[in-house]
Design an enzyme around this catalytic site. Structure first.
Site, PDB file in Angstrom:
ATOM      1  N   ASP A 310      -1.166   6.586   2.588  1.00 20.83           N
ATOM      2  CA  ASP A 310       0.235   6.399   2.950  1.00 20.83           C
ATOM      3  C   ASP A 310       0.981   7.715   2.753  1.00 20.83           C
ATOM      4  O   ASP A 310       0.509   8.613   2.043  1.00 20.83           O
ATOM      5  CB  ASP A 310       0.827   5.294   2.071  1.00 20.83           C
ATOM      6  CG  ASP A 310       2.311   5.120   2.295  1.00 20.83           C
ATOM      7  OD1 ASP A 310       2.720   4.986   3.455  1.00 20.83           O
ATOM      8  OD2 ASP A 310       3.062   5.123   1.299  1.00 20.83           O
ATOM      9  N   ASP A 503       1.599   2.990  -2.186  1.00 26.83           N
ATOM     10  CA  ASP A 503       2.430   2.678  -3.355  1.00 26.83           C
ATOM     11  C   ASP A 503       3.461   1.593  -3.101  1.00 26.83           C
ATOM     12  O   ASP A 503       4.029   1.056  -4.042  1.00 26.83           O
ATOM     13  CB  ASP A 503       3.153   3.946  -3.841  1.00 26.83           C
ATOM     14  CG  ASP A 503       4.314   4.320  -2.923  1.00 26.83           C
ATOM     15  OD1 ASP A 503       4.126   4.280  -1.689  1.00 26.83           O
ATOM     16  OD2 ASP A 503       5.395   4.637  -3.437  1.00 26.83           O
ATOM     17  N   ASP A 507       2.241  -1.557   1.658  1.00 28.69           N
ATOM     18  CA  ASP A 507       0.854  -1.098   1.600  1.00 28.69           C
ATOM     19  C   ASP A 507      -0.074  -2.146   0.986  1.00 28.69           C
ATOM     20  O   ASP A 507      -1.295  -2.036   1.127  1.00 28.69           O
ATOM     21  CB  ASP A 507       0.746   0.181   0.758  1.00 28.69           C
ATOM     22  CG  ASP A 507       1.544   1.332   1.346  1.00 28.69           C
ATOM     23  OD1 ASP A 507       1.493   1.510   2.573  1.00 28.69           O
ATOM     24  OD2 ASP A 507       2.219   2.044   0.579  1.00 28.69           O
TER      25      ASP A 507
END
Length: 628
Positions: A310, A503, A507
């Site tokens: 990410d 995080d 996600d």
């Protein structure tokens, strides 16, 4: 075999095996051989019954493991009266399963309440009054009041003139988003401005946040569990064992020979050594701030070929920082930052906190602002050292000076304009910056076996390209929803094991779907930490490299233990087949093999990430209280 180390059944079986062996030895030493044999049998029976039940369950799912050899050796030893040998095998087996469950269950927690960020109740406006209601009581069309700092409990539309929302946990966008009347709000977004009214367009169970919860649960159910490392050799080893035992019995007519072969073949080294390696690897990784939730994730981590990462809060810091200070007046950059930071001390906005933090990092001593007036989402006005100062968005400052012209800004950047005594003096360029050492980290990961690195973000492509320029990523996937991130993981898994690092709440489903999900645990969302297999306890992505090096080193040592254990066991089986070992001697030989492979397994405690492949890991600061 799964479960926590505190599993009462495994603890009980181990205690029974220890008590049976010790009690029998005591009776045998005092001349009560018959009673000793009975005690040994009583110590073996519960372990054997539990083992047979487990074998039947495994066979029902098509799994064949080395546990069958242990069951055969215990049963055969009891049938021919070799109760001491059976008791030794029972102790080794129950001890091995206990250790294995400990390795599997270490640091593994069941996903707690994923909706912990969402309030249990909401403030509803009805008949001109405010009332607190449970989320389940919210109906379509209800008008809710969302106060500053509260989280939108359901999807809805803004009924107030405007609303300022922090959607970073859902979309990855760092900066708050300003919404006007009639615009849609996703549940899970935090109100970063003044209180506003929200018209519910979905019930709690049907809202965005609840959908993310369901995605996590579905992805976890769909992820196939990994087979135990030792069990991959089960069929071949089982065939060799049965063949040797049968041949010894057929050639000599002595069933004791067959029992001796089975006892020597009991895969205690395999049952014990692999869990010991895993526990050692987990402990070693924890010293570097990498919490791996069990043996299966540790082994999977060693086999990863593709990394999906990410952007916001993972590759980047996850909060705005000052990229540059531009002056359009006689004031220099330090003076502009001084005035801006002094005034921003009165605001709790994320941008304001970042400005103040930067000034403090530069050693500036700030003044106390006076007569401060904050317009949420726009800016702050007040006095600093007798000067009238305004800090905020370009439109906010332009309305004050009437002359501000915004400069062209980079993708993903935010301009914070400032005026002093009615004149434009300059602006701060804010952006979510790449984490220090990211390029070196990705290089180190490639040197340690990663073949492909992919960025997956809900942010815009222009922003992602600007942030990741020069990192040499293999692919950029942008504007992704949580569902699309899950699909990306599934697509990439076709080419090999996949690790996902993230995080945010958005996600969490992808983390659960990946072979190994890694969460930023220090500041990341609770949902991502719960869904992940690995949590970086320190807010430093560079911890991922030592974690992978330790995982690969532990797996290598485990394989060495397997080869040594199987080799020594086969040699002992051949000796037993030719009559050189009795069942009891075979059990004692297994003890010697156990010690050898366990000592080899403990080498995992000495894996040094700083001396393998890349030197980056050796330069990392360690977790507080955890020396290298």
């Amino acid at each position: 075999m799964t479960g926590l180390a505190q599993d009462p059944l495994k603890v009980t079986l181990l205690a029974v095996a220890v008590a049976g062996l010790a009690g029998g030895l005591g009776l045998w030493a005092t001349g009560h051989a018959d009673l000793a044999a009975w005690v040994w049998t009583m110590g073996v029976a519960p372990v054997l019954v539990a083992l047979c039940i487990e074998i039947l369950r495994s066979l029902a799912t098509g799994d064949v493991g080395l546990d069958i050899v242990a069951a055969l050796s215990m049963a055969a030893a009891l049938l021919v009266g070799e109760t001491l040998a059976a008791a030794v095998v029972a102790l080794m087996y129950s001890g091995g399963t206990f250790l294995e469950s400990f390795a599997e269950g270490r640091a593994r927690r069941e996903m707690r309440d994923l909706l912990s960020r969402v309030p249990r109740s909401a403030t509803r406006q009805r008949a001109g009054k405010l009332e607190e209601v449970s989320l389940d009581a919210i109906d379509l069309g209800d008008l809710l009041l969302i106060r500053q700092g509260e989280v939108a409990p359901v999807d809805g539309i803004v009924e107030s003139p405007q609303a300022l929302l922090d959607q970073s946990a859902l979309t990855g966008e760092t900066l708050p988003l300003r919404l006007s009347r009639g615009m849609a709000v996703m549940s899970g977004a935090t109100n970063a401005g003044e209180a506003f009214e929200l018209r519910a367009t979905a019930r709690a169970a049907d809202s965005t946040y609840a959908g993310i919860v369901r995605l996590v649960e579905a992805a976890q159910r769909a992820k196939a569990p990994m087979a135990r490392l030792a069990d991959r050799y089960a069929l071949a080893f089982l065939g060799i064992t049965v063949a040797l035992a049968g041949a010894a019995w057929w050639a000599t007519g002595d069933p004791i020979r067959a029992v001796a072969v089975l006892v020597v073949a009991t895969p205690c080294p395999l049952i014990l050594a692999v869990p010991v390696v895993l526990v050692a690897g987990l402990s070693r990784a924890a010293r570097f701030g990498v919490l791996i939730k069990g043996g299966k994730p540790l082994e999977a981590m060693a086999r990863i070929r593709t990394l999906i990462v990410d952007k916001t809060g993972t590759l980047t810091e996850g909060q705005p920082q000052i990229r540059s200070v531009v002056t359009t007046s006689a004031l220099d950059a330090e003076q502009i930052l001084y005035f801006a930071a002094s005034l921003e001390q009165a605001s709790q906005h994320p941008v304001a906190r970042a400005v103040v933090a930067d000034a403090h990092a530069r050693g500036q001593t700030l003044s106390l602002p006076r007569q401060v007036v904050e317009t949420p989402g726009d800016g702050v006005a007040g006095q600093v050292d007798g000067h009238e100062v305004r800090v905020g968005g370009t439109a906010y400052v332009a309305a004050y000076t009437g002359s501000y012209v915004a400069e062209v800004q980079a993708p993903g950047a935010l301009l914070v304009a400032m005026a002093v005594d009615g004149k434009d003096v300059g602006y701060l360029v804010m952006a979510d910056m790449l984490r220090p050492g990211t390029a070196e980290l990705l290089k180190g990961l490639r040197e340690n076996g990663l073949a492909r690195i992919v960025l997956a973000t809900g942010d815009r492509r222009a922003v992602a390209e600007a942030v990741t320029e020069g990192l040499g990523l293999d692919a950029l996937q942008t504007d992704l929803t949580p569902e699309q991130k899950v699909q990306l993981v599934l697509d990439e898994r076709r080419a090999g094991p996949v690790m996902m690092v993230g995080d945010g709440v958005n996600d969490a489903p992808a983390l659960a779907a990946a072979d190994v999900g890694v969460a930023m645990g220090a500041r990341g969302a609770a949902a991502s930490a719960e869904a992940a297999d690995v949590v970086l306890l320190v807010d430093d992505l560079r911890r991922l490299l030592p974690g992978m090096i330790i995982a690969r080193g532990a797996r290598k040592i485990a394989l060495e233990s397997l080869v040594v254990g199987i080799g020594l066991s086969i040699a002992g089986m051949i000796a037993a087949a030719f009559g050189y070992l009795t069942p009891v001697q075979g059990a004692l030989l297994q003890e010697v093999i156990d010690v050898a492979v366990i000592l080899n397994a403990l080498r995992a405690l000495r894996i040094d990430p700083g001396q393998i492949q890349s030197g980056t890991a050796g330069e990392l600061p360690h977790a507080a209280g955890q020396p290298a």
